[in-house]
Design an enzyme around this catalytic site. Structure first.
Site, PDB file in Angstrom:
ATOM      1  N   SER A 224       0.847  -1.190   0.000  1.00  0.00           N
ATOM      2  CA  SER A 224       0.000   0.000   0.000  1.00  0.00           C
ATOM      3  C   SER A 224       0.883   1.241   0.000  1.00  0.00           C
ATOM      4  O   SER A 224       1.832   1.332   0.779  1.00  0.00           O
ATOM      5  CB  SER A 224      -0.898   0.026   1.236  1.00  0.00           C
ATOM      6  OG  SER A 224      -1.523   1.291   1.355  1.00  0.00           O
TER       7      SER A 224
ATOM      8  N   ASN B 211      -0.935  -4.271  -6.257  1.00  0.00           N
ATOM      9  CA  ASN B 211      -1.666  -3.241  -5.526  1.00  0.00           C
ATOM     10  C   ASN B 211      -1.859  -2.014  -6.416  1.00  0.00           C
ATOM     11  O   ASN B 211      -1.614  -2.066  -7.619  1.00  0.00           O
ATOM     12  CB  ASN B 211      -0.892  -2.885  -4.247  1.00  0.00           C
ATOM     13  CG  ASN B 211      -1.805  -2.500  -3.092  1.00  0.00           C
ATOM     14  OD1 ASN B 211      -2.767  -1.760  -3.272  1.00  0.00           O
ATOM     15  ND2 ASN B 211      -1.504  -2.994  -1.906  1.00  0.00           N
TER      16      ASN B 211
END
Length: 362
Positions: A173, A244
């Site tokens: 992230s 991601n």
């Protein structure tokens, strides 16, 4: 019925800010207001991956059901599996609002949520009563203020071992400062050693070995991909999730929202994430399971991920634009594509366009 729900629901939800709309969609799933989708059990879509039996290769990515509020309801939409989280040991509020932005022209989303979640205990309480064969993965992360982030991942393995069908260690992230530093080779080696040691310890006690996946970013150099592949293979990790959200803003039409900080997902990330997927497949070889995620919006894009090297695929952001009928349409569409291809199993198509994608620049 789901089609009309999609059109009405999207118009209504798009009048609200994205985070409020997300909360309402969770509430609708909880209350049974979202029609379920009965997908046919096409044996050609069935996959055995990392020792788990997936009825179809389509999953809900982490990020939607952060607190394990609706995993069973999501499975009833047609998904072959779902992934809750990211969950951290302690509850945390995440970053200040606003922190989710729709890029409607691009059918993308930018978020800078920052692992907002209710913590391990809240998610565990919701998962413990669940009975059934549905595959629910647990995506684990570290608290923003953690003094020992590796210990947070270890805590996630131990806390959820009795309820997870698989784990995902989310180190990619962009919204938790310094988190992506865990992708650096020395840090990654330490993380994988600790996480897999905890898994093996719990496996010895429980008599079952839960697979562990690693979720990586699409914003990697060739050298960075080399390092990750080497460590994944050296530690005999069970699989990868690629990828991601991206920090790139290349090619976006909405230049106003593009200025917002955070990770970009949805259709704009399809190409970049698929290139990285193929490059990682080439590096890790044929045996390691890979879940492809990023910009999946149709049966065609799902199959393209598989052609590029994925065993399974996930989606999330594109459902913001396509509604809750999307997983059912994707699964039904995959069956039709297999009719056209005249193959006995979707696995026969894996890697069929590996070179096309792996030879491209990120």
């Amino acid at each position: 019925m789901i089609g009309s729900f999609r059109d009405l629901g999207r118009r209504g939800l798009f009048l609200l800010d994205p985070e409020t709309a997300h909360g309402m969609s969770i509430a609708a799933l909880k209350s049974g207001l979202v029609p379920t989708c009965r997908v046919s059990n096409d044996p050609r879509l069935r996959q055995i991956v990392a020792g788990l039996d997936f009825a179809n290769p389509l999953g809900m990515a982490a990020g939607y059901d952060k607190n394990a509020e609706v995993p069973e309801a999501l499975l009833k939409l047609g998904f072959g599996f779902t992934e809750i989280g990211t969950v951290t040991p302690k509850p945390q509020p995440g970053n200040p609002r606003p922190r989710i932005f729709r890029l409607v022209e691009d059918e993308g989303v930018i978020n800078r949520l920052g692992f907002n979640n209710e913590g391990h205990e809240a998610a565990l309480r919701r998962l413990q009563p669940i009975r059934g064969n549905g595959i629910i993965g647990v995506n684990i992360g570290a608290n923003k203020d953690s003094a020992d982030r590796i210990a947070d991942y270890v805590a996630g393995i131990r806390r959820f071992y009795s309820v997870a069908r698989y784990f995902t260690a989310n180190i990619s992230s962009p919204n938790t400062p310094g988190l992506r530093d865990l992708q650096a080779r020395e840090s990654l080696s330490a993380l994988l050693s600790a996480v897999l040691a905890a898994r093996d310890d719990e496996a010895a006690k429980a008599g079952k070995k839960i697979p562990v996946f690693l979720k990586i970013a699409p914003d990697l150099t060739e050298e960075g991909m080399d390092d990750i592949a080497a460590e994944v293979l050296a530690h005999a990790l069970d699989g990868l999730i690629v990828s991601n959200t991206t920090l790139s803003r290349d090619g976006l039409k909405d230049q106003v929202q593009a200025k917002e900080a955070g990770g970009l997902s949805g259709k704009p990330v399809f190409e970049r994430s698929t290139v990285v997927l193929a490059k990682m497949r080439r590096r890790v070889g044929a045996a390691l399971p890979i879940i492809g995620v990023g910009g999946v919006s149709s049966a065609e894009t799902a199959l393209e991920k598989i052609r590029a090297g994925a065993d399974l695929v996930q989606l999330y952001s594109c459902m913001v634009y396509e509604g809750p009928g999307l997983p059912g349409r994707v699964v039904a569409g995959l069956s039709k594509l297999l009719d056209r291809e005249r193959v006995a199993s979707i696995r026969e198509l894996r890697d069929s366009r590996l070179d096309y994608w792996a030879d491209r620049k990120v």
